[in-house]
Design a protein around this motif. Structure first.
Motif, short mmCIF file in Angstrom:
data_model
loop_
_atom_site.label_atom_id
_atom_site.label_comp_id
_atom_site.label_asym_id
_atom_site.label_seq_id
_atom_site.Cartn_x
_atom_site.Cartn_y
_atom_site.Cartn_z
N ALA A 173 64.01 24.64 10.20
CA ALA A 173 63.46 23.50 9.48
C ALA A 173 63.21 22.34 10.43
O ALA A 173 63.99 22.08 11.34
N SER A 174 62.11 21.64 10.20
CA SER A 174 61.82 20.39 10.87
C SER A 174 61.92 19.29 9.81
O SER A 174 62.52 19.50 8.75
N VAL A 175 61.35 18.15 10.09
CA VAL A 175 61.46 17.04 9.15
C VAL A 175 60.76 17.36 7.82
O VAL A 175 61.29 17.08 6.75
N ASP A 176 59.58 17.97 7.89
CA ASP A 176 58.82 18.15 6.65
C ASP A 176 58.28 19.56 6.45
O ASP A 176 57.38 19.77 5.66
N TYR A 177 58.80 20.53 7.17
CA TYR A 177 58.37 21.91 6.93
C TYR A 177 59.49 22.87 7.29
O TYR A 177 60.46 22.52 7.98
N ILE A 178 59.35 24.08 6.81
CA ILE A 178 60.35 25.11 7.06
C ILE A 178 59.63 26.41 7.40
O ILE A 178 58.54 26.68 6.89
N VAL A 179 60.22 27.18 8.30
CA VAL A 179 59.70 28.49 8.67
C VAL A 179 60.78 29.53 8.39
O VAL A 179 61.92 29.36 8.82
N ILE A 180 60.42 30.57 7.66
CA ILE A 180 61.34 31.66 7.37
C ILE A 180 60.90 32.88 8.16
O ILE A 180 59.73 33.26 8.13
N TYR A 181 61.83 33.47 8.87
CA TYR A 181 61.56 34.64 9.71
C TYR A 181 62.25 35.87 9.11
O TYR A 181 63.45 35.81 8.79
N GLU A 182 61.51 36.94 8.96
CA GLU A 182 62.11 38.20 8.58
C GLU A 182 62.40 38.99 9.85
O GLU A 182 61.53 39.12 10.73
N LEU A 183 63.62 39.51 9.97
CA LEU A 183 64.05 40.19 11.18
C LEU A 183 64.11 41.70 10.97
O LEU A 183 64.28 42.19 9.86
N GLU A 184 63.98 42.41 12.06
CA GLU A 184 64.06 43.86 12.02
C GLU A 184 65.50 44.31 11.74
O GLU A 184 66.46 43.60 12.03
N GLU A 185 65.64 45.50 11.16
CA GLU A 185 66.96 46.06 10.98
C GLU A 185 67.59 46.33 12.33
O GLU A 185 66.90 46.65 13.31
N ARG A 186 68.89 46.23 12.37
CA ARG A 186 69.59 46.44 13.64
C ARG A 186 69.35 47.84 14.17
O ARG A 186 69.21 48.04 15.38
N GLU A 187 69.30 48.84 13.28
CA GLU A 187 69.08 50.22 13.72
C GLU A 187 67.73 50.36 14.41
O GLU A 187 67.60 51.11 15.39
N VAL A 188 66.72 49.63 13.93
CA VAL A 188 65.40 49.67 14.55
C VAL A 188 65.45 49.05 15.94
O VAL A 188 64.89 49.60 16.91
N LEU A 189 66.12 47.89 16.07
CA LEU A 189 66.23 47.24 17.37
C LEU A 189 66.98 48.12 18.36
O LEU A 189 66.60 48.22 19.54
N ALA A 190 68.08 48.74 17.89
CA ALA A 190 68.87 49.59 18.77
C ALA A 190 68.07 50.79 19.26
O ALA A 190 68.16 51.18 20.44
#
Length: 371
Positions: free
Chosen positions: A102-119
């Protein structure tokens, strides 16, 4: 920090512990080429002013030197926003499948990969790229604070983001919740729909401490503490916790008479997942606990228990005052064979140090509050 915070997973990872000395040198690696170990349980995410996110962890290379493995995520939306407070607030949901910035007047939501995929990608030598997708949305005011709440027992797919947003000087609480895997455009379109009022003494909380029971949280505003329940349903109850009684004497350089000390840091020690599970063999309800530190070196232990539907009880227990100030809020907990917790306290104008804390029965109980 994203990843697992359960001792089960950390023990299963079986990573060799090594302490960095002054003689050790760090080098940087942009990819996992030549790795000899699996992906570690936790990754550090560093948000930069220009909108880039650097994900990193430390490993030992073939020459037995420590090196940072890094991966960069960059989105072009931030460059179009003339804002000097990008990444001022950052939160990670308990499942580590989402992050919010979040900044002063906006927000960014990030979807992350599953840990199994990253591994699996890491094992094949691919670059470190935890972000799956993201979405930006302007907020109905200035973001004062935010955190992810824990879902209720039995609903791990429920994602809950709590935001405190001020509009024309009047802060309100906003809850944005969704189901794991829901499309982010649909999620951010609901920002501002579920909101609630906040008592004046908790309008600008410095700390929001999510509890593992009943999606409750503790709001910390300077010297005030409040247990908040029911926020997900849009009808929260703020119950102010009573003042501490019979405090231990302060050290000479702590003056509690000229200025009342403020709560500045908290930490939840590592535990096995069974500790936070449902009722145990003795019928004890689900529970949570953490340590809360004050500027003058006083540390308390808070235990939360689920009594029944939407009801949480808190037990506050006091430790002795520690001989250091907590100006910068450096505070950490480690668990040693489930028998002791190790508290690490630091300061810009005090000696700091670390202490081994014995089990709860040796603490002094000071108050009890139920919600």
């Amino acid at each position: 920090m994203i990843g697992t915070f359960s001792l089960d997973d950390l023990r299963e990872a079986s990573f060799e512990t090594r302490i960095k000395t002054e003689e050790d040198e760090f080098c940087f690696s942009a990819g996992p080429a030549g790795h000899h170990h699996p992906l570690p349980p936790q990754l550090l995410a560093v948000f930069l002013e220009n909108g880039e996110i650097i994900f990193m962890f430390v490993r030992e290379n073939a020459e037995r030197k420590l090196e940072f493995v890094t991966g960069k995520y960059e989105d072009n939306i931030h460059h179009a926003l003339s804002n000097d407070y990008s990444g001022f607030y950052v939160a990670v949901d308990p499942s580590s499948r989402y992050m919010a910035m979040a900044s002063v007047d906006y927000i960014v939501i990030y979807e992350l990969e599953e840990r199994e995929v990253l591994a699996e990608r890491y094992s094949r030598g691919q670059p470190l790229k935890p972000v799956k997708t993201h979405r930006l949305r302007h907020t109905p005011g200035s973001v004062v604070n935010m955190t992810f709440l824990y879902p209720q027992l039995g609903h791990p797919e429920h994602i809950i983001l709590l935001m405190i947003i001020a509009n024309n000087g009047r802060p309100k609480g906003y809850v944005l919740d969704w189901i794991l895997g829901e499309k982010l455009p649909n999620v951010v379109s609901r920002i501002g729909l579920n909101k609630f009022g906040i008592p004046p003494e908790h309008c600008c909380p410095t700390l929001l401490i999510p509890l593992r029971v009943e999606s409750a949280y503790i709001s910390v505003s300077g010297k005030h503490l409040a247990l908040v329940t029911g926020a997900v349903h849009g009808a929260p109850i703020h119950e102010r916790l009573s003042s501490l009684q019979n405090e231990p004497p302060a050290f000479p350089y702590h003056n509690r008479t000229t200025r009342e000390p403020l709560w500045v840091a908290w930490a939840r020690p590592l535990r096995y997942s069974s500790f936070y599970a449902g009722k145990d063999s003795r019928g004890n309800p689900p529970k949570d606990f953490f340590y809360l530190a004050r500027h003058d070196g006083l540390v308390i232990h808070i235990e939360a228990k689920r009594e029944d539907q939407d009801s949480v009880s808190l037990s506050l227990n006091i430790l002795e005052s520690f001989p250091c100030s907590m100006d910068v809020g450096l505070f950490a907990c480690l668990c040693e064979d489930q028998a002791f917790d190790i508290l690490v306290l630091g300061s810009t104008n005090g000696p700091g140090g670390y202490w081994k804390v014995r089990s709860l029965p040796l603490f002094r109980s000071i108050s009890w509050a139920s919600g």
